[in-house]
Design a protein around this motif. Sequence first.
Motif, PDB file in Angstrom:
ATOM      1  N   SER A 157       0.814  -1.222   0.000  1.00 42.55           N
ATOM      2  CA  SER A 157       0.000   0.000   0.000  1.00 42.55           C
ATOM      3  C   SER A 157       0.845   1.269   0.000  1.00 42.55           C
ATOM      4  O   SER A 157       0.432   2.289  -0.552  1.00 42.55           O
ATOM      5  CB  SER A 157      -0.960   0.007   1.192  1.00 42.55           C
ATOM      6  OG  SER A 157      -0.246  -0.033   2.411  1.00 42.55           O
ATOM      7  N   ASN A 158       2.035   1.217   0.603  1.00 44.55           N
ATOM      8  CA  ASN A 158       2.877   2.416   0.672  1.00 44.55           C
ATOM      9  C   ASN A 158       4.197   2.258  -0.075  1.00 44.55           C
ATOM     10  O   ASN A 158       5.147   3.008   0.169  1.00 44.55           O
ATOM     11  CB  ASN A 158       3.158   2.769   2.135  1.00 44.55           C
ATOM     12  CG  ASN A 158       1.896   3.220   2.864  1.00 44.55           C
ATOM     13  OD1 ASN A 158       1.157   4.062   2.367  1.00 44.55           O
ATOM     14  ND2 ASN A 158       1.639   2.638   4.026  1.00 44.55           N
ATOM     15  N   ARG A 185      -2.430  -2.300  -5.792  1.00 45.58           N
ATOM     16  CA  ARG A 185      -3.171  -1.439  -4.854  1.00 45.58           C
ATOM     17  C   ARG A 185      -4.662  -1.442  -5.159  1.00 45.58           C
ATOM     18  O   ARG A 185      -5.496  -1.378  -4.251  1.00 45.58           O
ATOM     19  CB  ARG A 185      -2.624  -0.012  -4.932  1.00 45.58           C
ATOM     20  CG  ARG A 185      -1.265   0.165  -4.279  1.00 45.58           C
ATOM     21  CD  ARG A 185      -0.743   1.559  -4.532  1.00 45.58           C
ATOM     22  NE  ARG A 185       0.510   1.806  -3.832  1.00 45.58           N
ATOM     23  CZ  ARG A 185       1.293   2.854  -4.074  1.00 45.58           C
ATOM     24  NH1 ARG A 185       0.947   3.722  -5.031  1.00 45.58           N
ATOM     25  NH2 ARG A 185       2.410   3.024  -3.396  1.00 45.58           N
ATOM     26  N   GLY A 238      -7.436  -2.499  -2.511  1.00 46.09           N
ATOM     27  CA  GLY A 238      -8.561  -1.633  -2.146  1.00 46.09           C
ATOM     28  C   GLY A 238      -9.895  -2.321  -2.316  1.00 46.09           C
ATOM     29  O   GLY A 238     -10.774  -2.232  -1.451  1.00 46.09           O
ATOM     30  N   LEU A 285      -7.686   4.033  -0.102  1.00 48.68           N
ATOM     31  CA  LEU A 285      -6.638   3.417  -0.905  1.00 48.68           C
ATOM     32  C   LEU A 285      -6.950   3.531  -2.389  1.00 48.68           C
ATOM     33  O   LEU A 285      -6.076   3.869  -3.205  1.00 48.68           O
ATOM     34  CB  LEU A 285      -6.494   1.951  -0.500  1.00 48.68           C
ATOM     35  CG  LEU A 285      -5.325   1.165  -1.096  1.00 48.68           C
ATOM     36  CD1 LEU A 285      -3.994   1.829  -0.754  1.00 48.68           C
ATOM     37  CD2 LEU A 285      -5.345  -0.264  -0.582  1.00 48.68           C
ATOM     38  N   ASN A 323      -4.867   5.756  -5.055  1.00 51.91           N
ATOM     39  CA  ASN A 323      -4.297   5.060  -6.200  1.00 51.91           C
ATOM     40  C   ASN A 323      -4.667   5.742  -7.514  1.00 51.91           C
ATOM     41  O   ASN A 323      -3.835   5.906  -8.405  1.00 51.91           O
ATOM     42  CB  ASN A 323      -4.778   3.607  -6.209  1.00 51.91           C
ATOM     43  CG  ASN A 323      -3.992   2.726  -7.150  1.00 51.91           C
ATOM     44  OD1 ASN A 323      -2.763   2.799  -7.200  1.00 51.91           O
ATOM     45  ND2 ASN A 323      -4.680   1.885  -7.896  1.00 51.91           N
TER      46      ASN A 323
END
Length: 290
Positions: free
Chosen positions: A67-68, A86, A90, A112, A116
Motif C-alpha cells: 500500500s505504501n 493497490r 482496495g 486506498l 491510487n
Amino acid sequence: RREQAHCLLMNHQPNKAITILERCRKKTEHRFGKIHIHTISILAELGFAYCNINSFQKAISMLEHISNTEIDNHDYFQIATISYARNVLGLAYISSGTRQRSKALQNFGLELLYRNVCILQEYLPPEHTDSLSYRENLAWALAQADQPQQSLKLYEVLLKQITDYYGEHHSHALNVRLNIGISLMNLNRLDDASVILAKLEKELASRLNPDSTVLAKCRKSLGNAYYALDNLPRAFEYYEEVSKFGDSFPLPFRRSIASEWRLLSQHLIENGHSREGLRLGKLAQSLCEH
C-alpha cells in the motif's frame, strides 16, 4: 504461467488459476524476495484470484505491504504493476468491509482506491484504459460504501469522457451505462433507471451472444426496475430471459441471482402474489440445478 493463470481467471476458473499462481509465488519469492516487482506482479494476480472466490482476507494479507510502496515514475511496468496491486487491495478491503459490515474497512479501501487513482493520473492521461478502469472501481466502491450519489456523479463524468474519446458503443461506455442504471435504482429513480436499462438491453442484445453475463446482468437489473415499479409481467419477461441461459453463467453469478430471486419470491408470497412468487422461486431453483 502467469498468463495461463490470467486466462483461467477470465474463463471463470479461479481455483485452477490459484494453483498455478501459488507455485509461481513460491518461485519468485525464493528467487527475488517479497518486495521485488516480479513478485508483486504475481501477488497482485493471485490476490485478484482470491477475491474471485471471496477469500478477501487472503488477498489483503498478501498485498497490504504494497500500500505504501514507492513507485519509480520512470518505470512504466512498475507503475502499472503496483497500481494494479493497490487496486486489488482496495477492492478486497471494500468487499471484506461489506461482508463484515465494517465501515472502517470500507473507508480504508475507499481511501486506498482514491489515492491510487490520484497517483496513477500523475502518470497517465484520464482516457487511458487503466485510469478508466480504476475510476470505475472507485465508483463501484462508493456505491458499496452507501454513497450512491457520489458514485453516480463519478459514473456520469466517466461516461462523458469515454464517449467523447472512444464513442458511445465502447465496452467501457456500455459497462458504465449499466452501472448508471443500477445507481439510479439505488437512488429510487426507477423511471429513469428503466429507460436507461431498456435502451442498453436492446443494444447489448444486438451486439453480444445471448448467454453473455453482461447482457444477463442488464436484464436482471431491468427486471428489478420493473419489479420495483409493480410491473410484474415486464419484470418476468427479463427474469425468464436470464434463466434461459443459466447453465452458461459462472457459478458465483448464478448463485447470486438465485439468492436475490428467492428473497423476491418470498416477498411476493407474503404480499399476496403467491402465483408469481412460486414462479420466481422455480426460476431461482433452475439456476441452481445447472
